[in-house]
Design an enzyme around this catalytic site. Structure first.
Site, short mmCIF file in Angstrom:
data_model
loop_
_atom_site.label_atom_id
_atom_site.label_comp_id
_atom_site.label_asym_id
_atom_site.label_seq_id
_atom_site.Cartn_x
_atom_site.Cartn_y
_atom_site.Cartn_z
N ASN A 7 0.85 -1.19 0.00
CA ASN A 7 0.00 0.00 0.00
C ASN A 7 0.89 1.25 0.00
OD1 ASN A 7 -1.46 2.28 1.03
ND2 ASN A 7 -3.12 0.89 1.60
N ASP A 9 -0.13 4.49 -0.15
CA ASP A 9 -0.81 5.75 0.26
C ASP A 9 0.10 6.66 1.08
OD1 ASP A 9 -3.02 4.60 -0.84
OD2 ASP A 9 -4.04 4.19 1.06
N HIS A 10 0.94 6.05 1.92
CA HIS A 10 1.74 6.88 2.84
C HIS A 10 2.79 7.70 2.12
CE1 HIS A 10 -0.26 5.36 6.32
NE2 HIS A 10 -0.13 4.14 5.86
N ARG A 18 3.23 18.83 1.98
CA ARG A 18 3.72 20.09 1.39
C ARG A 18 2.96 20.46 0.11
NH1 ARG A 18 8.75 22.05 3.19
NH2 ARG A 18 8.63 21.79 5.42
N HIS A 43 -5.60 3.71 -2.05
CA HIS A 43 -6.95 4.06 -1.61
C HIS A 43 -7.26 5.46 -2.12
CE1 HIS A 43 -9.89 4.32 2.10
NE2 HIS A 43 -10.47 4.65 0.96
N ARG A 45 -9.40 8.10 -1.66
CA ARG A 45 -10.42 8.51 -0.70
C ARG A 45 -11.27 9.64 -1.27
NH1 ARG A 45 -9.06 6.71 4.89
NH2 ARG A 45 -10.81 8.00 5.49
N ARG A 49 -7.18 12.85 0.41
CA ARG A 49 -6.17 13.36 1.35
C ARG A 49 -4.76 12.89 1.02
NH1 ARG A 49 -7.68 10.08 6.83
NH2 ARG A 49 -9.62 11.18 6.48
N HIS A 50 -4.64 11.78 0.29
CA HIS A 50 -3.29 11.36 -0.13
C HIS A 50 -3.26 11.04 -1.63
CE1 HIS A 50 -5.18 7.60 0.98
NE2 HIS A 50 -4.91 7.69 2.26
N GLU A 70 -8.49 0.38 -3.17
CA GLU A 70 -9.39 0.42 -2.01
C GLU A 70 -10.34 1.58 -2.23
OE1 GLU A 70 -7.07 0.91 1.48
OE2 GLU A 70 -6.01 -0.97 1.22
N THR A 100 -7.04 6.59 9.63
CA THR A 100 -6.89 5.57 8.60
C THR A 100 -8.16 4.73 8.67
OG1 THR A 100 -5.55 3.71 7.83
CG2 THR A 100 -5.63 4.05 10.20
N THR A 101 -8.31 3.75 7.77
CA THR A 101 -9.51 2.94 7.78
C THR A 101 -9.62 2.20 9.11
OG1 THR A 101 -9.10 2.63 5.44
CG2 THR A 101 -10.81 1.26 6.41
N GLU A 151 -11.13 -9.34 2.67
CA GLU A 151 -9.88 -9.01 3.35
C GLU A 151 -10.22 -8.87 4.82
OE1 GLU A 151 -7.33 -5.93 1.70
OE2 GLU A 151 -6.59 -5.42 3.70
N HIS A 191 -4.09 -4.57 7.57
CA HIS A 191 -4.19 -3.49 8.54
C HIS A 191 -3.36 -3.76 9.79
CE1 HIS A 191 -5.90 0.36 9.70
NE2 HIS A 191 -5.67 -0.07 10.92
N GLY A 192 -2.40 -2.89 10.02
CA GLY A 192 -1.59 -2.96 11.23
C GLY A 192 -0.56 -4.07 11.23
N HIS A 214 1.84 0.90 6.14
CA HIS A 214 2.57 1.77 7.05
C HIS A 214 3.94 1.22 7.46
CE1 HIS A 214 3.46 3.93 10.84
NE2 HIS A 214 3.02 4.95 10.13
N1 PXP Z 1 -5.91 -3.02 3.88
C1 PXP Z 1 -6.87 -2.07 3.91
C2 PXP Z 1 -8.22 -2.40 3.42
C3 PXP Z 1 -6.59 -0.77 4.41
O1 PXP Z 1 -7.57 0.16 4.42
C4 PXP Z 1 -5.28 -0.48 4.84
C5 PXP Z 1 -4.96 0.90 5.34
O2 PXP Z 1 -5.08 1.81 4.31
C6 PXP Z 1 -4.31 -1.48 4.74
C7 PXP Z 1 -4.66 -2.75 4.29
C8 PXP Z 1 -2.89 -1.24 5.15
O3 PXP Z 1 -2.82 -1.01 6.51
P1 PXP Z 1 -1.41 -0.61 7.16
O4 PXP Z 1 -1.03 0.72 6.58
O5 PXP Z 1 -1.74 -0.54 8.62
O6 PXP Z 1 -0.44 -1.66 6.79
#
Ligand code: PXP
Length: 236
Positions: A7, A9-10, A18, A43, A45, A49-50, A70, A100-101, A151, A191-192, A214
């Site tokens: 992912n 997004d970050h 900036r 994602h 959104r 935002r990103h 996503e 975050t989600t 998922e 996630h996480g 992340h």
């Molecule tokens: N899967 C989904 C559906 C998510 O929404 C996210 C967070 O955007 C992730 C995975 C990735 O989560 P993490 O950034 O905590 O690894």
């Protein structure tokens, strides 16, 4: 062997801090691919935002591995997904005030709204996954509305405290894999998840895809995306 979806997004979050042009999440997708990722996840959104529309467009045109978008079930976003046609759409809940989600989509309660979205996107040849909590009713409802995959939200596991708490969450995930399989679904996780907590989750077997953001991007600050992805890939 399970696939690793990275992912990105970050990377866009840092850019948006900036409101400039760097770092570019599209470059990040290339680096992740060179590091051995099996897929790129982003994602789009509603509040942009990103990741923005330009990123989504360029990702579709440049990514050569599995592209997973996503998305919420809001009509303007569904219209974009139907036009973009990524390989997979993962339906997620979305609230503007969240960092975050948080948690999964309530497919049981929203099934009447979700079903036509799934039908429309399936009609475009897109694989559909639903990001849900590891709850049997949610998994079965996802199969009923026509999803190919679910998922399972691993946030409960990632945030669990103490050995018993962790074991309880792992059991929920193991049961979720079983229910998903019986319903004929592919079962993903996300996630996480981090370098240090992924081991027991992969040891469950049965997950076909991990979506991780992340932790990989955090490590990439120090070792680069290619190396960070390579290290995570070795763990999944
Ligand atoms: N899967 C989904 C559906 C998510 O929404 C996210 C967070 O955007 C992730 C995975 C990735 O989560 P993490 O950034 O905590 O690894």
């Amino acid at each position: 062997m399970a696939g690793l979806g990275v992912n990105i997004d970050h990377v866009a979050t840092v850019r948006q801090a900036r409101r400039t042009y760097e770092p570019d999440p599209v470059w990040a997708a290339v680096e992740a691919t060179l590091g051995g990722a099996d897929g790129i996840t982003f994602h789009l959104r509603e509040d942009r935002r990103h990741i923005n529309d330009r990123d989504a467009e360029l990702l579709k045109r440049t990514v050569t591995i599995k592209l997973n978008m996503e998305m919420s079930i809001a009509r303007p976003i569904v219209n974009i997904a139907a036009r973009l046609r990524p390989d997979q759409c993962t339906l997620v809940p979305e609230r503007r005030e969240e960092l975050t989600t948080e948690g999964g989509l309530d497919v049981v309660r929203l099934r009447r709204r979700i079903k036509p979205v799934v039908e429309r996107l399936r009609g475009e040849g897109i694989e559909i996954s639903a990001f849900i909590e590891p709850i049997a009713e949610q998994i079965e409802a996802s199969a009923e509305v026509g999803c190919h995959a679910v998922e399972l939200w691993t946030g409960g596991y990632a945030h669990a405290k103490g050995k018993r708490g962790v074991e309880r969450e792992l059991k929920r995930l193991a049961d979720g894999i079983e229910v998903g399989r019986r319903a004929g679904l592919l079962v993903h996780a996300g996630h996480g998840l981090t370098y240090s907590n992924i081991g027991p989750v992969t040891a469950l077997g049965g997950f076909s895809e991990f979506n991780i953001g992340h932790s990989i991007i955090s490590r990439a600050v120090f070792v680069g995306i290619r190396e960070a992805v390579r290290q995570m890939k070795a763990l999944v």
